[in-house]
Design a protein around this motif. Structure first.
Motif, short mmCIF file in Angstrom:
data_model
loop_
_atom_site.label_atom_id
_atom_site.label_comp_id
_atom_site.label_asym_id
_atom_site.label_seq_id
_atom_site.Cartn_x
_atom_site.Cartn_y
_atom_site.Cartn_z
N ALA A 58 104.91 11.84 -47.76
CA ALA A 58 103.54 11.62 -48.40
C ALA A 58 103.67 11.00 -49.71
CB ALA A 58 102.64 13.36 -49.01
N ALA A 62 101.91 7.13 -49.32
CA ALA A 62 101.09 6.45 -49.87
C ALA A 62 100.65 5.18 -50.59
CB ALA A 62 100.94 7.72 -51.07
N TYR A 65 100.48 2.48 -48.27
CA TYR A 65 98.88 2.47 -48.15
C TYR A 65 98.34 1.81 -49.42
CZ TYR A 65 93.82 3.72 -47.78
OH TYR A 65 92.18 3.70 -47.49
#
Length: 105
Positions: A58, A62, A65
């Motif tokens: 995660a 993230a 991204y």
């Protein structure tokens, strides 16, 4: 003159993305190393691995991204390059040669 400024901005963004990739890779592989070292004493090793994997993924996904921003694949590529380089460095520093020393201690 404007082209030079744009190139400097792009270069700064790529360097920042590379450094961020190094940081994300350091986080990911250091936490993986700590998780693996905790497995022998964990009450539920499977839960520990799964939870660690989900948190690590995660955070890193993230980060990638956010690093890519509005479709800037160049920044994503620079960040991934940093991630792979730190993987090689940490694998060498924390790799099998140190495991043998720890087991024999």
């Amino acid at each position: 003159m404007m082209n030079l400024n744009l190139d400097a901005t792009l270069l700064f963004a790529l360097i920042a993305a590379f450094v961020a990739g190094l940081a994300m890779g350091a986080f990911y592989f250091t936490m993986l190393w700590r998780t693996v070292r905790q497995l022998p004493v964990a009450q539920s090793p499977a839960r520990l691995m799964l939870t660690s994997f989900m948190i690590r993924m995660a955070v890193v996904l993230a980060g990638f991204y956010l690093m890519m921003g509005d479709g800037h694949w160049e920044r994503l590529a620079a960040a991934m390059l940093g991630f792979i380089i730190i993987r090689k460095i940490l694998t060498y520093r924390l790799g099998p040669q140190n495991v043998v020393q720890a087991v024999n201690s």
